[in-house]
Design an enzyme around this catalytic site. Structure first.
Site, mmCIF file in Angstrom:
data_model
loop_
_atom_site.group_PDB
_atom_site.id
_atom_site.type_symbol
_atom_site.label_atom_id
_atom_site.label_comp_id
_atom_site.label_asym_id
_atom_site.label_seq_id
_atom_site.Cartn_x
_atom_site.Cartn_y
_atom_site.Cartn_z
ATOM 1 N N HIS A 196 0.833 -1.207 0.000
ATOM 2 C CA HIS A 196 0.000 0.000 0.000
ATOM 3 C C HIS A 196 0.868 1.258 0.000
ATOM 4 C CE1 HIS A 196 -3.619 2.416 1.287
ATOM 5 N NE2 HIS A 196 -2.640 3.207 1.714
ATOM 6 N N GLU A 197 1.823 1.319 0.915
ATOM 7 C CA GLU A 197 2.679 2.502 1.019
ATOM 8 C C GLU A 197 3.612 2.636 -0.184
ATOM 9 O OE1 GLU A 197 2.059 4.740 3.087
ATOM 10 O OE2 GLU A 197 0.642 3.550 4.270
ATOM 11 N N HIS A 223 1.847 4.488 -2.926
ATOM 12 C CA HIS A 223 1.969 5.946 -2.788
ATOM 13 C C HIS A 223 3.347 6.418 -3.244
ATOM 14 C CE1 HIS A 223 -1.804 6.451 -0.739
ATOM 15 N NE2 HIS A 223 -1.450 5.731 0.311
ATOM 16 N N ASP A 277 -5.723 8.186 3.911
ATOM 17 C CA ASP A 277 -5.969 8.550 2.517
ATOM 18 C C ASP A 277 -7.317 9.247 2.351
ATOM 19 O OD1 ASP A 277 -3.558 7.386 1.905
ATOM 20 O OD2 ASP A 277 -4.435 5.455 1.387
#
Length: 288
Positions: free
Chosen positions: A43-44, A47, A137
């Site tokens: 997930h990170e 980004h 988010d």
């Protein structure tokens, strides 16, 4: 490949996470913890990968005992389009992860138990991050939406206010469903502390936003927007009307009925370089 390696070098593991790993090993939950951390890590990295694509300055990618965060050294002057992509890049990772897990399950590679656990963890991380609470988010998306219509400081404060309301409702909903666990208390405490700190630092955040504009570290402006003010307004109050994604021209209405125009760069130069902190906007008209 070089960008991927440079991103991996920025990964930082919080010391408490090692302690959690030790506890997980002792309690035979290491695989579950590893699965959850893998989802958070991807997930990170979503980004970070999107930010790297747009040449953002990435400070570090932290894996925490209760989540993760990709810290960017950007301060609200990238285009709203770029920031929307960077924010959405995290949640979007959960789609392909769910698809891959299903394919592996159908192929007999992933056992039924671990497919169910992966799906639970994947949805938990996704839905939690979509809560409209800063700095999740969902909270960042609220900030972006408010920034379309409102000046930077107003959008920032309203985002914090919305976040407090949602966090309080979320806490009450959990309390009504089941008693708080230690993990939930830690997460709620972290979010509450972050919101409190963000509010206390709001002036500093706003100044960083202005400094980035002044030194030219900004993305493409989506439109030119005039700011109409009287010559009696202070410089700082005019700066507080600056909006993300907009290039501003300040139209100063004089007492004699005439108008004068100042470019936003002239206003920023007067504030930062010439230290006209308490000056009135009318004084700058005669200076420039």
């Amino acid at each position: 490949m070089n960008k991927a390696v440079s991103l991996l070098k920025k990964v930082h593991i919080h010391p408490l996470l090692w302690a959690m790993a030790g506890i997980a090993v002792a309690t035979a939950h290491f695989v579950e913890l590893s699965l959850l951390l893998l989802i958070i890590f991807i997930h990170e990295m979503g980004h970070a990968g999107a930010a790297s694509f747009f040449s953002w300055r990435i400070r570090k990618i932290s894996l925490l005992p209760f989540g993760g965060v990709a810290e960017m050294d950007e301060h609200g002057n990238r285009s709203l389009f770029e920031e929307s992509i960077v924010v959405a890049a995290g949640p979007l990772q959960h789609i392909w992860m769910a698809g891959l897990a299903f394919v592996l399950y159908q192929a007999g590679v992933l056992p039924d138990y671990w497919h169910v656990r992966f799906h639970e963890f994947n949805m938990m991380v996704l839905l939690f991050n979509l809560l409209p609470v800063w700095p999740l988010d969902g909270g960042k998306l609220v900030f972006l939406l408010l920034s379309i219509r409102k000046p930077f400081p107003e959008a920032h404060v309203k985002t914090i206010q919305v976040s407090w309301g949602v966090l309080a409702f979320f806490a009450l909903a959990i309390l009504a469903a089941a008693p708080f666990t230690l993990n939930v208390l830690v997460i709620l405490g972290f979010l509450a502390f972050t919101l409190h700190y963000e509010y206390r630092q709001r002036r500093y955040v706003f100044l960083r936003f202005l400094m980035e504009r002044y030194y030219g570290n900004n993305g493409e402006f989506r439109l030119l927007k005039n700011i109409n003010v009287s010559e009696e307004e202070e410089v700082v109050s005019v700066l507080e009307k600056f909006q993300r994604g907009c290039k501003h021209q300040v139209i100063v209405k004089r007492k004699n009925g005439t108008e004068a125009a100042l470019d936003e760069n002239e206003l920023l130069h007067a504030y930062f370089a010439e230290k006209h902190l308490q000056a009135k906007i009318g004084d700058l008209v005669y200076t420039y």
